[in-house]
Write an enzyme that holds these catalytic residues in place. Sequence first.
Site, PDB file in Angstrom:
ATOM      1  N   ASP A 137       0.857  -1.199   0.000  1.00 56.96           N
ATOM      2  CA  ASP A 137       0.000   0.000   0.000  1.00 56.96           C
ATOM      3  C   ASP A 137       0.886   1.240   0.000  1.00 56.96           C
ATOM      4  O   ASP A 137       2.092   1.141   0.145  1.00 56.96           O
ATOM      5  CB  ASP A 137      -0.862  -0.017   1.276  1.00 56.96           C
ATOM      6  CG  ASP A 137       0.011  -0.059   2.533  1.00 56.96           C
ATOM      7  OD1 ASP A 137       0.398   1.001   3.014  1.00 56.96           O
ATOM      8  OD2 ASP A 137       0.346  -1.177   3.010  1.00 56.96           O
TER       9      ASP A 137
ATOM     10  N   ASP B 115       0.569   3.603   2.316  1.00 57.32           N
ATOM     11  CA  ASP B 115       0.328   4.168   3.648  1.00 57.32           C
ATOM     12  C   ASP B 115      -0.778   5.224   3.524  1.00 57.32           C
ATOM     13  O   ASP B 115      -1.869   4.879   3.064  1.00 57.32           O
ATOM     14  CB  ASP B 115       1.634   4.703   4.252  1.00 57.32           C
ATOM     15  CG  ASP B 115       1.534   4.860   5.750  1.00 57.32           C
ATOM     16  OD1 ASP B 115       0.872   4.019   6.391  1.00 57.32           O
ATOM     17  OD2 ASP B 115       2.095   5.813   6.310  1.00 57.32           O
TER      18      ASP B 115
END
Length: 294
Positions: A212, A214
């Site tokens: 991801d 974040d």
Amino acid sequence: MSNPTSPVIGIIGGSGLYQMDGLTDVEWKKVTSPFGEPSDELCFGTLGGHRVVFLPRHGRGHRLAPTDINFRANIDALKRSGVTDLLSLSAVGGLREEYPPGTFVVVDQFIDRTFARDKSFFGTGLVAHVSMAKPVCSRLGNAVISACEGLGVVARRGGTYLAMEGPQFSSSAESHMYRSWGCDVIGMTNMPEAKLAREAELCYATVAMVTDFDCWHPDHDAVTVDQVVSVLLGNAGKAKGLVKNVVPLLGSHTGPCAQGCHRALDHAIITAPPAWDAAMVEKLSAVAGRVLRR
Ligand SMILES: CSC[C@H]1O[C@H](OP(=O)(O)O)[C@H](O)[C@@H]1O
Ligand SMILES: Nc1ncnc2[nH]cnc12
């Protein structure tokens, strides 16, 4: 039949990696440690004739939060099981545009922002200070990069891993601050794991698998567990391929570690031998027995 003096490859599986496919002669065994309970039983097996010991960092079923992992017991149990080379597989957030989900990063530095964990095997009665200037073993890192070739994995060499306490994910302000510090990926588990591996004189490297962005990226939603798990499931085949390719590379290595990971304690203990605490010496028999025999 493997040689008892040849390398033993330890693999710590992170989020989504609770068992190791492709091993033969598999046996899950409880290993007791003077430092308490490891995350789970250890899985002993072989891959292409090379000995492998696998430990799911959060336990099977992901029972343990990062703060509750007994990192000392995990490293001690792996060391007393004969492990020489330790590969950590970890899910991380990417803090750079160039490290999108799906990228594997062989990190070479850490910033430790954890604060609620036991970080050393040593202490009162036996004080030691190991170097963390070069926290990962470059031989293991090279092997991972070679192992990724042909797997269709984008593998990056080098990067700084920010270890946060968690379990909550970061605020945007924190995420931007870590980027401004030059960090490349973020996770909750590689510290104190890497410090303890160094104290235990293990060769250690991390494969940080980006799941991801974040919460800093203007074009992406903030990270959620669902997102991490779905990217990890998508990557599972690549992670397994990586293990299949890397074990023979590490397992056929002969000779000492050129970087000296296996001698990290040579100049680290500062407590004078007459002042050594006998109970500490006993407790450290696996981790530091090499330098504590008198
Ligand atoms: C499930 S998202 C957060 C969780 O994932 C990472 O774990 P690991 O390094 O064991 O793969 C991260 O550090 C958090 O523990
Ligand atoms: N964004 C993130 N922060 C901390 N740990 C993570 N593990 C996976 N993604 C993460």
